[in-house]
Design an enzyme around this catalytic site. Structure first.
Site, PDB file in Angstrom:
ATOM      1  N   GLU A   1       0.825  -1.208   0.000  1.00  0.00           N
ATOM      2  CA  GLU A   1       0.000   0.000   0.000  1.00  0.00           C
ATOM      3  C   GLU A   1       0.861   1.262   0.000  1.00  0.00           C
ATOM      4  OE1 GLU A   1      -2.211  -3.287   2.196  1.00  0.00           O
ATOM      5  OE2 GLU A   1      -0.182  -2.463   2.143  1.00  0.00           O
TER       6      GLU A   1
ATOM      7  N   PRO B   1      20.927 -10.562  -2.859  1.00  0.00           N
ATOM      8  CA  PRO B   1      20.275 -10.509  -1.545  1.00  0.00           C
ATOM      9  C   PRO B   1      19.558  -9.181  -1.345  1.00  0.00           C
ATOM     10  CG  PRO B   1      22.534 -11.305  -1.367  1.00  0.00           C
ATOM     11  CD  PRO B   1      22.379 -10.755  -2.758  1.00  0.00           C
TER      12      PRO B   1
ATOM     13  N   GLY C   1      21.254  -0.188  -5.969  1.00  0.00           N
ATOM     14  CA  GLY C   1      20.580   0.611  -6.979  1.00  0.00           C
ATOM     15  C   GLY C   1      20.698   0.076  -8.393  1.00  0.00           C
ATOM     16  N   GLU C   2      21.045  -1.202  -8.557  1.00  0.00           N
ATOM     17  CA  GLU C   2      21.278  -1.742  -9.891  1.00  0.00           C
ATOM     18  C   GLU C   2      20.379  -2.938 -10.222  1.00  0.00           C
ATOM     19  OE1 GLU C   2      25.832  -0.594 -10.963  1.00  0.00           O
ATOM     20  OE2 GLU C   2      25.536  -2.552 -10.013  1.00  0.00           O
TER      21      GLU C   2
ATOM     22  N   ASN D   1       8.501  -6.723  -5.622  1.00  0.00           N
ATOM     23  CA  ASN D   1       7.775  -6.132  -6.743  1.00  0.00           C
ATOM     24  C   ASN D   1       8.030  -6.851  -8.069  1.00  0.00           C
ATOM     25  OD1 ASN D   1       6.363  -4.475  -8.434  1.00  0.00           O
ATOM     26  ND2 ASN D   1       7.224  -2.580  -7.645  1.00  0.00           N
TER      27      ASN D   1
ATOM     28  N   GLU E   1       8.556  -5.031 -11.719  1.00  0.00           N
ATOM     29  CA  GLU E   1       9.867  -4.626 -12.248  1.00  0.00           C
ATOM     30  C   GLU E   1      10.309  -5.534 -13.399  1.00  0.00           C
ATOM     31  OE1 GLU E   1      11.955  -2.490  -8.399  1.00  0.00           O
ATOM     32  OE2 GLU E   1      11.949  -4.675  -8.510  1.00  0.00           O
TER      33      GLU E   1
END
Length: 418
Positions: free
Chosen positions: A59, A266, A308-309, A333, A336
Protein backbone atom coordinates in the site's frame (compact mmCIF):
# COMPACT_ATOMS: atom_id res chain seq x y z
CA UNK A 1 -24.89 -1.35 18.48
CA UNK A 2 -22.33 -3.40 16.53
CA UNK A 3 -19.84 -0.54 16.60
CA UNK A 4 -20.40 -0.21 20.37
CA UNK A 5 -19.68 -3.93 20.87
CA UNK A 6 -16.61 -3.67 18.62
CA UNK A 7 -15.31 -0.66 20.57
CA UNK A 8 -15.88 -2.40 23.92
CA UNK A 9 -13.88 -5.42 22.74
CA UNK A 10 -11.16 -3.08 21.47
CA UNK A 11 -10.94 -1.41 24.90
CA UNK A 12 -10.67 -4.82 26.59
CA UNK A 13 -7.83 -5.77 24.22
CA UNK A 14 -6.03 -2.43 24.64
CA UNK A 15 -3.70 -3.67 27.42
CA UNK A 16 -2.43 -6.43 25.13
CA UNK A 17 -1.93 -3.92 22.34
CA UNK A 18 0.02 -1.70 24.71
CA UNK A 19 2.34 -4.59 25.61
CA UNK A 20 2.89 -5.22 21.90
CA UNK A 21 3.69 -1.56 21.22
CA UNK A 22 6.01 -1.37 24.25
CA UNK A 23 7.87 -4.40 22.90
CA UNK A 24 8.15 -2.80 19.46
CA UNK A 25 9.45 0.43 21.02
CA UNK A 26 12.62 -1.47 21.95
CA UNK A 27 13.25 -2.64 18.40
CA UNK A 28 16.20 -1.28 16.36
CA UNK A 29 15.65 2.33 15.18
CA UNK A 30 14.47 1.39 11.70
CA UNK A 31 11.72 -0.80 13.20
CA UNK A 32 10.87 1.25 16.29
CA UNK A 33 7.30 2.40 16.72
CA UNK A 34 6.68 5.42 19.01
CA UNK A 35 3.83 4.17 21.20
CA UNK A 36 2.48 7.69 21.75
CA UNK A 37 1.60 7.89 18.04
CA UNK A 38 -0.62 4.82 18.39
CA UNK A 39 -2.73 6.88 20.78
CA UNK A 40 -2.88 9.91 18.51
CA UNK A 41 -0.23 11.96 20.31
CA UNK A 42 1.51 13.61 17.37
CA UNK A 43 2.87 17.03 16.47
CA UNK A 44 0.18 19.62 15.83
CA UNK A 45 -0.09 20.90 12.27
CA UNK A 46 -0.36 24.64 11.81
CA UNK A 47 -2.37 24.25 8.61
CA UNK A 48 -4.85 21.69 7.36
CA UNK A 49 -3.42 18.51 5.88
CA UNK A 50 -4.24 15.76 3.44
CA UNK A 51 -4.10 12.54 5.44
CA UNK A 52 -3.03 9.46 3.46
CA UNK A 53 -3.09 6.06 5.16
CA UNK A 54 -1.24 2.95 3.97
CA UNK A 55 -0.98 -0.31 5.89
CA UNK A 56 2.24 -1.97 4.81
CA UNK A 57 4.77 -2.17 1.99
CA UNK A 58 2.41 -2.78 -0.94
CA UNK A 59 0.00 0.00 0.00
CA UNK A 60 2.88 2.36 0.76
CA UNK A 61 4.35 1.84 -2.70
CA UNK A 62 1.03 2.85 -4.26
CA UNK A 63 0.65 5.77 -1.84
CA UNK A 64 4.16 7.01 -2.67
CA UNK A 65 3.31 7.03 -6.37
CA UNK A 66 0.18 9.12 -5.75
CA UNK A 67 1.96 11.52 -3.40
CA UNK A 68 4.76 12.22 -5.88
CA UNK A 69 2.16 13.06 -8.53
CA UNK A 70 0.17 15.27 -6.13
CA UNK A 71 3.26 17.20 -5.08
CA UNK A 72 4.12 17.87 -8.72
CA UNK A 73 0.67 19.39 -9.17
CA UNK A 74 0.63 21.24 -5.83
CA UNK A 75 4.09 21.49 -4.25
CA UNK A 76 2.75 23.31 -1.16
CA UNK A 77 0.43 20.47 -0.08
CA UNK A 78 0.78 19.52 3.58
CA UNK A 79 0.61 15.71 3.50
CA UNK A 80 0.51 13.51 6.58
CA UNK A 81 1.09 9.80 5.91
CA UNK A 82 0.30 7.05 8.39
CA UNK A 83 1.41 3.44 8.09
CA UNK A 84 0.61 0.41 10.21
CA UNK A 85 3.85 -1.54 9.80
CA UNK A 86 7.58 -0.70 9.91
CA UNK A 87 8.00 -1.94 6.31
CA UNK A 88 5.38 0.54 5.18
CA UNK A 89 7.04 3.29 7.20
CA UNK A 90 10.39 2.48 5.59
CA UNK A 91 8.91 2.85 2.09
CA UNK A 92 7.51 6.30 2.92
CA UNK A 93 10.46 7.64 4.92
CA UNK A 94 13.13 6.46 2.46
CA UNK A 95 11.09 7.27 -0.63
CA UNK A 96 9.71 10.69 0.30
CA UNK A 97 11.86 11.99 3.15
CA UNK A 98 10.82 15.42 4.43
CA UNK A 99 8.34 15.97 1.60
CA UNK A 100 5.70 14.48 3.90
CA UNK A 101 5.11 13.99 7.63
CA UNK A 102 5.00 10.35 8.70
CA UNK A 103 3.32 8.85 11.77
CA UNK A 104 2.33 5.35 12.75
CA UNK A 105 -1.43 4.92 12.48
CA UNK A 106 -3.58 5.68 15.52
CA UNK A 107 -5.53 2.82 17.05
CA UNK A 108 -9.25 2.63 16.38
CA UNK A 109 -10.55 4.03 19.68
CA UNK A 110 -12.92 7.04 19.72
CA UNK A 111 -10.72 9.23 21.94
CA UNK A 112 -7.59 8.39 19.96
CA UNK A 113 -9.02 9.24 16.55
CA UNK A 114 -10.50 12.48 17.90
CA UNK A 115 -7.13 13.48 19.34
CA UNK A 116 -5.26 12.55 16.18
CA UNK A 117 -7.55 14.41 13.78
CA UNK A 118 -7.62 17.46 16.02
CA UNK A 119 -3.83 17.61 15.82
CA UNK A 120 -3.31 16.99 12.10
CA UNK A 121 -6.43 18.89 10.92
CA UNK A 122 -7.22 16.71 7.89
CA UNK A 123 -9.29 18.25 5.13
CA UNK A 124 -9.58 14.77 3.57
CA UNK A 125 -8.44 11.21 4.27
CA UNK A 126 -7.22 8.94 1.46
CA UNK A 127 -7.08 5.28 2.52
CA UNK A 128 -5.06 2.94 0.32
CA UNK A 129 -6.59 -0.36 -0.83
CA UNK A 130 -8.75 -1.80 1.99
CA UNK A 131 -8.30 -0.60 5.56
CA UNK A 132 -11.69 -0.15 7.21
CA UNK A 133 -11.73 1.05 10.82
CA UNK A 134 -15.28 1.67 12.18
CA UNK A 135 -14.40 4.45 14.64
CA UNK A 136 -12.14 6.26 12.17
CA UNK A 137 -14.89 6.30 9.59
CA UNK A 138 -17.65 7.20 12.05
CA UNK A 139 -15.70 10.18 13.45
CA UNK A 140 -14.62 11.54 10.07
CA UNK A 141 -18.17 11.26 8.74
CA UNK A 142 -19.49 13.12 11.81
CA UNK A 143 -17.01 15.94 11.11
CA UNK A 144 -17.87 16.03 7.38
CA UNK A 145 -14.28 15.16 6.45
CA UNK A 146 -14.27 13.41 3.04
CA UNK A 147 -12.87 9.88 3.03
CA UNK A 148 -11.64 8.34 -0.24
CA UNK A 149 -10.65 4.69 -0.71
CA UNK A 150 -7.99 4.64 -3.44
CA UNK A 151 -6.60 1.66 -5.35
CA UNK A 152 -9.42 -0.16 -3.60
CA UNK A 153 -9.51 -3.95 -3.47
CA UNK A 154 -12.16 -6.30 -2.15
CA UNK A 155 -11.85 -10.06 -2.69
CA UNK A 156 -14.95 -12.23 -2.70
CA UNK A 157 -13.75 -13.91 0.49
CA UNK A 158 -13.41 -10.55 2.26
CA UNK A 159 -16.78 -9.38 0.94
CA UNK A 160 -18.47 -12.46 2.40
CA UNK A 161 -16.92 -11.72 5.80
CA UNK A 162 -18.15 -8.11 5.75
CA UNK A 163 -21.62 -9.28 4.73
CA UNK A 164 -21.87 -11.26 7.97
CA UNK A 165 -21.92 -7.85 9.71
CA UNK A 166 -24.06 -6.12 7.13
CA UNK A 167 -25.27 -3.25 9.36
CA UNK A 168 -21.75 -2.27 10.44
CA UNK A 169 -20.42 -2.71 6.90
CA UNK A 170 -23.10 -0.43 5.46
CA UNK A 171 -22.34 2.19 8.12
CA UNK A 172 -18.65 2.12 7.19
CA UNK A 173 -19.31 2.20 3.46
CA UNK A 174 -21.61 5.20 3.87
CA UNK A 175 -18.64 7.19 5.19
CA UNK A 176 -16.87 7.10 1.83
CA UNK A 177 -17.28 10.05 -0.46
CA UNK A 178 -15.49 8.12 -3.18
CA UNK A 179 -14.25 4.56 -3.75
CA UNK A 180 -11.73 3.96 -6.57
CA UNK A 181 -11.55 0.17 -7.20
CA UNK A 182 -8.78 -1.49 -9.21
CA UNK A 183 -11.26 -3.38 -11.42
CA UNK A 184 -14.95 -3.89 -12.12
CA UNK A 185 -15.23 -7.05 -10.00
CA UNK A 186 -14.01 -5.19 -6.94
CA UNK A 187 -16.34 -2.30 -7.76
CA UNK A 188 -19.36 -4.63 -7.77
CA UNK A 189 -18.37 -6.04 -4.38
CA UNK A 190 -18.09 -2.56 -2.83
CA UNK A 191 -21.51 -1.66 -4.22
CA UNK A 192 -22.92 -4.89 -2.81
CA UNK A 193 -21.55 -3.89 0.60
CA UNK A 194 -23.32 -0.53 0.49
CA UNK A 195 -21.26 1.96 -1.54
CA UNK A 196 -23.46 4.10 -3.78
CA UNK A 197 -22.79 3.29 -7.46
CA UNK A 198 -22.28 6.98 -8.27
CA UNK A 199 -19.50 7.11 -5.66
CA UNK A 200 -17.67 4.08 -7.08
CA UNK A 201 -15.32 4.83 -10.01
CA UNK A 202 -13.01 2.12 -11.37
CA UNK A 203 -9.52 3.53 -11.99
CA UNK A 204 -7.21 0.50 -12.26
CA UNK A 205 -4.17 -0.50 -10.21
CA UNK A 206 -1.70 2.32 -9.46
CA UNK A 207 1.17 -0.08 -8.85
CA UNK A 208 1.48 -0.63 -12.61
CA UNK A 209 2.29 3.07 -13.10
CA UNK A 210 5.52 3.02 -11.12
CA UNK A 211 8.65 4.36 -12.82
CA UNK A 212 11.65 2.16 -12.16
CA UNK A 213 15.06 3.79 -12.13
CA UNK A 214 18.56 2.34 -12.15
CA UNK A 215 21.32 4.20 -10.39
CA UNK A 216 24.14 2.15 -11.85
CA UNK A 217 26.00 1.72 -15.14
CA UNK A 218 24.37 1.08 -18.48
CA UNK A 219 25.38 -2.59 -18.36
CA UNK A 220 25.36 -5.03 -15.44
CA UNK A 221 27.84 -7.54 -16.89
CA UNK A 222 28.76 -6.73 -20.46
CA UNK A 223 30.09 -10.10 -21.60
CA UNK A 224 27.02 -12.07 -20.48
CA UNK A 225 24.68 -9.42 -21.81
CA UNK A 226 26.17 -9.40 -25.29
CA UNK A 227 26.61 -13.14 -25.75
CA UNK A 228 23.40 -14.59 -27.30
CA UNK A 229 24.36 -18.12 -26.24
CA UNK A 230 24.64 -17.17 -22.55
CA UNK A 231 21.41 -17.86 -20.64
CA UNK A 232 21.04 -16.10 -17.29
CA UNK A 233 18.43 -16.38 -14.57
CA UNK A 234 18.14 -13.93 -11.72
CA UNK A 235 17.19 -14.58 -8.09
CA UNK A 236 16.25 -11.06 -6.98
CA UNK A 237 15.79 -9.62 -3.48
CA UNK A 238 16.38 -12.89 -1.67
CA UNK A 239 15.98 -13.39 2.07
CA UNK A 240 17.46 -15.77 4.61
CA UNK A 241 15.97 -19.20 3.99
CA UNK A 242 15.75 -18.70 0.23
CA UNK A 243 19.37 -18.50 -0.92
CA UNK A 244 20.24 -22.14 -0.29
CA UNK A 245 17.10 -23.34 -2.08
CA UNK A 246 17.84 -21.16 -5.10
CA UNK A 247 21.51 -22.11 -5.24
CA UNK A 248 20.68 -25.82 -5.01
CA UNK A 249 18.15 -25.28 -7.81
CA UNK A 250 20.98 -23.79 -9.88
CA UNK A 251 23.07 -26.91 -9.22
CA UNK A 252 20.31 -28.98 -10.80
CA UNK A 253 19.97 -26.53 -13.71
CA UNK A 254 23.69 -26.95 -14.39
CA UNK A 255 23.22 -30.72 -14.69
CA UNK A 256 21.16 -30.11 -17.85
CA UNK A 257 22.67 -26.80 -18.93
CA UNK A 258 26.32 -26.54 -17.83
CA UNK A 259 26.67 -23.06 -19.35
CA UNK A 260 23.70 -21.55 -17.48
CA UNK A 261 24.40 -18.53 -15.27
CA UNK A 262 22.76 -17.31 -12.05
CA UNK A 263 22.77 -13.80 -10.59
CA UNK A 264 21.75 -13.82 -6.93
CA UNK A 265 20.93 -10.47 -5.32
CA UNK A 266 20.27 -10.51 -1.54
CA UNK A 267 17.65 -8.03 -0.41
CA UNK A 268 19.73 -6.57 2.42
CA UNK A 269 23.39 -5.44 2.13
CA UNK A 270 24.27 -6.86 5.55
CA UNK A 271 23.70 -10.34 4.09
CA UNK A 272 26.14 -9.98 1.16
CA UNK A 273 29.00 -11.72 3.00
CA UNK A 274 26.72 -14.45 4.32
CA UNK A 275 25.45 -15.30 0.84
CA UNK A 276 28.97 -15.08 -0.61
CA UNK A 277 30.12 -17.68 1.92
CA UNK A 278 27.16 -19.91 1.02
CA UNK A 279 27.92 -19.71 -2.72
CA UNK A 280 31.53 -20.71 -2.04
CA UNK A 281 30.48 -23.48 0.36
CA UNK A 282 28.29 -25.05 -2.33
CA UNK A 283 31.23 -25.15 -4.70
CA UNK A 284 30.26 -22.66 -7.39
CA UNK A 285 32.74 -20.63 -9.38
CA UNK A 286 31.56 -17.08 -8.82
CA UNK A 287 32.38 -13.39 -8.76
CA UNK A 288 30.93 -10.25 -7.18
CA UNK A 289 29.39 -7.37 -9.08
CA UNK A 290 31.18 -4.89 -6.81
CA UNK A 291 34.65 -6.36 -7.45
CA UNK A 292 35.69 -6.10 -11.14
CA UNK A 293 38.97 -7.84 -10.39
CA UNK A 294 37.00 -11.07 -9.72
CA UNK A 295 34.97 -10.96 -12.93
CA UNK A 296 35.19 -14.04 -15.14
CA UNK A 297 32.94 -14.87 -18.10
CA UNK A 298 33.04 -18.59 -17.25
CA UNK A 299 31.84 -18.30 -13.66
CA UNK A 300 28.56 -20.01 -12.79
CA UNK A 301 27.23 -17.41 -10.35
CA UNK A 302 27.42 -13.65 -9.90
CA UNK A 303 26.71 -12.17 -6.47
CA UNK A 304 24.78 -8.92 -6.91
CA UNK A 305 26.31 -6.97 -4.05
CA UNK A 306 25.88 -3.46 -5.46
CA UNK A 307 23.14 -0.97 -4.64
CA UNK A 308 20.58 0.61 -6.98
CA UNK A 309 21.28 -1.74 -9.89
CA UNK A 310 18.51 -4.33 -9.66
CA UNK A 311 16.81 -3.11 -12.85
CA UNK A 312 20.10 -3.60 -14.72
CA UNK A 313 20.25 -7.17 -13.41
CA UNK A 314 16.65 -7.75 -14.54
CA UNK A 315 17.52 -6.36 -17.95
CA UNK A 316 20.43 -8.79 -18.31
CA UNK A 317 18.46 -11.84 -17.18
CA UNK A 318 16.40 -14.19 -19.36
CA UNK A 319 14.25 -15.39 -16.44
CA UNK A 320 13.52 -13.63 -13.15
CA UNK A 321 12.72 -15.19 -9.79
CA UNK A 322 11.36 -12.58 -7.36
CA UNK A 323 12.41 -13.24 -3.77
CA UNK A 324 10.72 -12.79 -0.42
CA UNK A 325 8.20 -15.34 -1.67
CA UNK A 326 9.64 -18.68 -0.56
CA UNK A 327 9.52 -17.40 3.03
CA UNK A 328 6.79 -15.47 4.83
CA UNK A 329 7.95 -12.01 3.72
CA UNK A 330 5.14 -11.56 1.19
CA UNK A 331 7.12 -11.16 -2.01
CA UNK A 332 8.69 -8.18 -3.70
CA UNK A 333 7.77 -6.13 -6.74
CA UNK A 334 7.26 -8.47 -9.72
CA UNK A 335 6.16 -5.51 -11.87
CA UNK A 336 9.87 -4.63 -12.25
CA UNK A 337 10.82 -7.70 -14.34
CA UNK A 338 7.41 -7.82 -16.02
CA UNK A 339 7.88 -4.24 -17.26
CA UNK A 340 11.03 -5.45 -19.06
CA UNK A 341 9.24 -8.39 -20.68
CA UNK A 342 10.84 -11.05 -18.48
CA UNK A 343 9.07 -14.30 -17.50
CA UNK A 344 8.44 -14.15 -13.75
CA UNK A 345 8.87 -16.97 -11.24
CA UNK A 346 7.79 -16.59 -7.63
CA UNK A 347 7.29 -18.59 -4.48
CA UNK A 348 3.80 -18.99 -2.99
CA UNK A 349 4.00 -16.16 -0.43
CA UNK A 350 3.04 -13.05 -2.41
CA UNK A 351 0.59 -11.23 -0.13
CA UNK A 352 2.43 -7.90 -0.55
CA UNK A 353 1.59 -7.99 -4.27
CA UNK A 354 -1.26 -10.49 -4.37
CA UNK A 355 -3.44 -8.68 -6.91
CA UNK A 356 -0.48 -7.95 -9.19
CA UNK A 357 0.72 -11.54 -9.09
CA UNK A 358 -2.79 -12.86 -9.63
CA UNK A 359 -3.09 -10.80 -12.81
CA UNK A 360 0.35 -11.83 -14.08
CA UNK A 361 -0.21 -15.53 -13.40
CA UNK A 362 -3.75 -15.53 -14.81
CA UNK A 363 -2.48 -14.06 -18.08
CA UNK A 364 0.46 -16.50 -18.27
CA UNK A 365 3.28 -14.08 -17.42
CA UNK A 366 4.18 -15.59 -14.05
CA UNK A 367 4.47 -19.03 -12.50
CA UNK A 368 4.57 -20.24 -8.89
CA UNK A 369 7.46 -22.48 -7.79
CA UNK A 370 8.10 -23.66 -4.24
CA UNK A 371 10.98 -26.14 -4.08
CA UNK A 372 14.42 -26.94 -5.48
CA UNK A 373 12.84 -29.30 -7.98
CA UNK A 374 10.07 -26.98 -9.20
CA UNK A 375 12.44 -24.00 -9.49
CA UNK A 376 15.12 -25.92 -11.38
CA UNK A 377 12.49 -27.56 -13.57
CA UNK A 378 10.87 -24.25 -14.52
CA UNK A 379 14.22 -22.53 -15.18
CA UNK A 380 15.56 -25.43 -17.26
CA UNK A 381 12.38 -25.70 -19.32
CA UNK A 382 12.31 -21.99 -20.08
CA UNK A 383 16.00 -21.89 -20.93
CA UNK A 384 15.59 -24.80 -23.35
CA UNK A 385 12.45 -23.39 -24.99
CA UNK A 386 13.16 -19.90 -26.33
CA UNK A 387 9.68 -19.55 -27.81
CA UNK A 388 7.95 -20.34 -24.50
CA UNK A 389 10.34 -18.04 -22.63
CA UNK A 390 9.71 -15.11 -24.94
CA UNK A 391 5.94 -15.68 -25.01
CA UNK A 392 5.77 -15.74 -21.21
CA UNK A 393 7.78 -12.51 -21.06
CA UNK A 394 5.53 -10.88 -23.67
CA UNK A 395 2.45 -11.83 -21.63
CA UNK A 396 4.00 -10.31 -18.50
CA UNK A 397 4.78 -7.07 -20.35
CA UNK A 398 1.28 -6.97 -21.85
CA UNK A 399 -0.27 -7.07 -18.36
CA UNK A 400 1.83 -4.07 -17.30
CA UNK A 401 1.10 -2.05 -20.44
CA UNK A 402 -2.64 -2.76 -20.36
CA UNK A 403 -2.82 -1.81 -16.69
CA UNK A 404 -1.11 1.57 -16.93
CA UNK A 405 -3.03 4.83 -16.63
CA UNK A 406 -4.52 4.27 -13.17
CA UNK A 407 -2.37 6.97 -11.55
CA UNK A 408 -3.69 9.81 -13.72
CA UNK A 409 -7.28 8.61 -13.30
CA UNK A 410 -6.86 8.42 -9.52
CA UNK A 411 -5.25 11.85 -9.18
CA UNK A 412 -7.99 13.38 -11.34
CA UNK A 413 -10.56 11.98 -8.94
CA UNK A 414 -8.65 13.23 -5.88
CA UNK A 415 -8.09 16.80 -7.09
CA UNK A 416 -11.51 18.17 -5.95
CA UNK A 417 -10.68 17.11 -2.38
CA UNK A 418 -7.26 18.79 -2.15
Amino acid sequence: MLRFIYTTIYYLCAPLLCLRWVYKSFKPPQYREPMRERFGIVRRQQTSSIWIHAVSMGESIAAKTIIEKLLKLKPDLNIVVTTTTPTGAKQIIEGLGDKVIHHYSPCDLPGTIKRFTKRIQPSALVIMETELWPNWLHHLKSKNIPVILANARMSEKSAQKYLKFRTLSQQMMSAFKLVLPVNEKDAKRFIRLGVSPERCVTTGNIKFDQVFKSNGDESYFHSWENNPSTLVWLAASTHKGEDEILLKAHQKVLESLPEAKLIIVPRHPERFDEVSDLVAELGFSFHSRSQPNTWNDDNQVMLGDSMGELMLAYKLSDIAFVGGSLVLIGGHNMIEPASLGKPVLSGPHVHNFSEVYRELSTQGGAKTVDSVESISGAVTRLMLDQQERQLMGQKALAVVEQSRGALDKTVNQLEPFL
